[in-house]
Design a protein around this motif. Structure first.
Motif, mmCIF file in Angstrom:
data_model
loop_
_atom_site.group_PDB
_atom_site.id
_atom_site.type_symbol
_atom_site.label_atom_id
_atom_site.label_comp_id
_atom_site.label_asym_id
_atom_site.label_seq_id
_atom_site.Cartn_x
_atom_site.Cartn_y
_atom_site.Cartn_z
ATOM 1 N N HIS A 196 -6.110 13.617 -2.647
ATOM 2 C CA HIS A 196 -7.090 12.563 -2.928
ATOM 3 C C HIS A 196 -6.526 11.179 -2.614
ATOM 4 C CE1 HIS A 196 -10.375 10.463 -4.798
ATOM 5 N NE2 HIS A 196 -9.528 9.819 -5.584
ATOM 6 N N VAL A 197 -5.299 10.940 -2.971
ATOM 7 C CA VAL A 197 -4.705 9.607 -2.858
ATOM 8 C C VAL A 197 -4.319 9.282 -1.413
ATOM 9 C CG1 VAL A 197 -2.749 8.207 -3.620
ATOM 10 C CG2 VAL A 197 -3.904 9.685 -5.228
ATOM 11 N N PHE A 198 -3.956 10.282 -0.631
ATOM 12 C CA PHE A 198 -3.489 10.029 0.724
ATOM 13 C C PHE A 198 -4.585 9.401 1.594
ATOM 14 C CE2 PHE A 198 -2.395 11.236 5.082
ATOM 15 C CZ PHE A 198 -1.123 10.700 5.149
ATOM 16 N N GLY A 199 -5.797 9.883 1.458
ATOM 17 C CA GLY A 199 -6.915 9.303 2.219
ATOM 18 C C GLY A 199 -7.175 7.856 1.842
ATOM 19 N N LEU A 200 -7.089 7.556 0.558
ATOM 20 C CA LEU A 200 -7.264 6.178 0.114
ATOM 21 C C LEU A 200 -6.126 5.287 0.606
ATOM 22 C CD1 LEU A 200 -8.475 6.786 -3.545
ATOM 23 C CD2 LEU A 200 -9.838 6.089 -1.575
ATOM 24 N N GLY A 201 -4.929 5.841 0.642
ATOM 25 C CA GLY A 201 -3.789 5.087 1.158
ATOM 26 C C GLY A 201 -3.943 4.764 2.637
ATOM 27 N N MET A 202 -4.441 5.718 3.407
ATOM 28 C CA MET A 202 -4.664 5.477 4.835
ATOM 29 C C MET A 202 -5.773 4.447 5.051
ATOM 30 S SD MET A 202 -2.522 6.999 6.668
ATOM 31 C CE MET A 202 -1.251 6.867 5.439
ATOM 32 N N VAL A 236 0.834 -1.205 0.000
ATOM 33 C CA VAL A 236 0.000 0.000 0.000
ATOM 34 C C VAL A 236 0.867 1.252 0.000
ATOM 35 C CG1 VAL A 236 -1.574 1.376 1.424
ATOM 36 C CG2 VAL A 236 -2.055 -1.021 1.010
ATOM 37 N N PHE A 237 1.868 1.288 0.877
ATOM 38 C CA PHE A 237 2.697 2.486 0.954
ATOM 39 C C PHE A 237 3.627 2.630 -0.239
ATOM 40 C CE2 PHE A 237 1.583 2.582 5.535
ATOM 41 C CZ PHE A 237 1.005 3.833 5.507
ATOM 42 N N ALA A 238 4.055 1.518 -0.836
ATOM 43 C CA ALA A 238 4.861 1.613 -2.054
ATOM 44 C C ALA A 238 4.042 2.234 -3.187
ATOM 45 C CB ALA A 238 5.378 0.243 -2.458
ATOM 46 N N ALA A 239 2.789 1.808 -3.305
ATOM 47 C CA ALA A 239 1.921 2.377 -4.336
ATOM 48 C C ALA A 239 1.617 3.845 -4.040
ATOM 49 C CB ALA A 239 0.629 1.581 -4.434
ATOM 50 N N LEU A 240 1.439 4.178 -2.758
ATOM 51 C CA LEU A 240 1.145 5.559 -2.387
ATOM 52 C C LEU A 240 2.319 6.483 -2.724
ATOM 53 C CD1 LEU A 240 -0.858 7.470 -0.900
ATOM 54 C CD2 LEU A 240 0.418 6.948 1.180
ATOM 55 N N VAL A 241 3.532 6.078 -2.369
ATOM 56 C CA VAL A 241 4.711 6.890 -2.663
ATOM 57 C C VAL A 241 4.919 7.014 -4.168
ATOM 58 C CG1 VAL A 241 7.223 6.927 -2.475
ATOM 59 C CG2 VAL A 241 5.839 6.460 -0.469
ATOM 60 N N SER A 242 4.706 5.931 -4.889
ATOM 61 C CA SER A 242 4.865 5.953 -6.340
ATOM 62 C C SER A 242 3.848 6.894 -6.994
ATOM 63 C CB SER A 242 4.708 4.544 -6.898
ATOM 64 O OG SER A 242 4.737 4.549 -8.291
ATOM 65 N N THR A 243 2.616 6.831 -6.532
ATOM 66 C CA THR A 243 1.569 7.682 -7.104
ATOM 67 C C THR A 243 1.823 9.156 -6.818
ATOM 68 O OG1 THR A 243 -0.030 5.895 -6.845
ATOM 69 C CG2 THR A 243 -0.907 8.113 -7.135
ATOM 70 N N GLY A 267 4.698 10.477 -6.177
ATOM 71 C CA GLY A 267 5.898 10.861 -6.916
ATOM 72 C C GLY A 267 5.609 11.163 -8.379
ATOM 73 N N ARG A 268 4.658 10.452 -8.954
ATOM 74 C CA ARG A 268 4.324 10.690 -10.361
ATOM 75 C C ARG A 268 3.445 11.922 -10.555
ATOM 76 N NH1 ARG A 268 3.647 5.159 -13.591
ATOM 77 N NH2 ARG A 268 5.263 3.978 -12.518
ATOM 78 N N ASN A 269 2.520 12.126 -9.586
ATOM 79 C CA ASN A 269 1.589 13.247 -9.720
ATOM 80 C C ASN A 269 1.371 13.885 -8.339
ATOM 81 O OD1 ASN A 269 -0.338 15.033 -10.492
ATOM 82 N ND2 ASN A 269 -1.906 13.518 -11.021
ATOM 83 N N PRO A 270 2.227 14.825 -7.962
ATOM 84 C CA PRO A 270 2.101 15.416 -6.622
ATOM 85 C C PRO A 270 0.789 16.165 -6.383
ATOM 86 C CG PRO A 270 4.231 15.936 -7.590
ATOM 87 C CD PRO A 270 3.400 15.301 -8.661
ATOM 88 N N ALA A 271 0.131 16.579 -7.430
ATOM 89 C CA ALA A 271 -1.123 17.307 -7.262
ATOM 90 C C ALA A 271 -2.245 16.401 -6.758
ATOM 91 C CB ALA A 271 -1.537 17.945 -8.587
ATOM 92 N N SER A 272 -2.108 15.113 -6.924
ATOM 93 C CA SER A 272 -3.160 14.185 -6.502
ATOM 94 C C SER A 272 -2.989 13.727 -5.059
ATOM 95 C CB SER A 272 -3.183 12.963 -7.418
ATOM 96 O OG SER A 272 -2.011 12.197 -7.227
ATOM 97 N N ARG A 273 -2.065 14.337 -4.327
ATOM 98 C CA ARG A 273 -1.776 13.893 -2.965
ATOM 99 C C ARG A 273 -2.993 13.958 -2.055
ATOM 100 N NH1 ARG A 273 -0.751 15.303 2.083
ATOM 101 N NH2 ARG A 273 0.895 14.240 3.233
#
Length: 74
Positions: free
Chosen positions: A45-51, A28-35, A37-43
């Motif tokens: 939205h993606v951070f809540g899903l990662g948690m 989960v955290f590898a995918a979160l960091v990768s995502t 890193g590729r698109n910092p503007a989506s942080r």
């Protein structure tokens, strides 16, 4: 085989789920960091899903640990 030996073997087998939870949390955290890193503007939205993914993976590990303790000491 006596009952105590069977309990210890069962608890050990139930505790294997904790290792699976560790692998899931790492994934989960590898995918979160990768995502991020590729698109910092989506942080935001993606951070809540990662948690949420972290919490679900951790819950399965806690349930496995609970089962192991219930088998061992129940």
């Amino acid at each position: 085989m006596d009952l105590q030996s069977a309990r210890e073997i069962g608890a050990g087998l139930a505790a294997i789920g904790v290792a699976g939870a560790g692998v899931g949390i790492g994934s989960v955290f590898a995918a979160l960091v990768s995502t991020i890193g590729r698109n910092p503007a989506s942080r935001s939205h993606v951070f809540g899903l990662g948690m949420l993914g972290f919490a679900l993976a951790e819950a399965t590990g806690l349930f496995a640990l609970l089962m192991a303790f219930m088998i061992l000491f129940g």
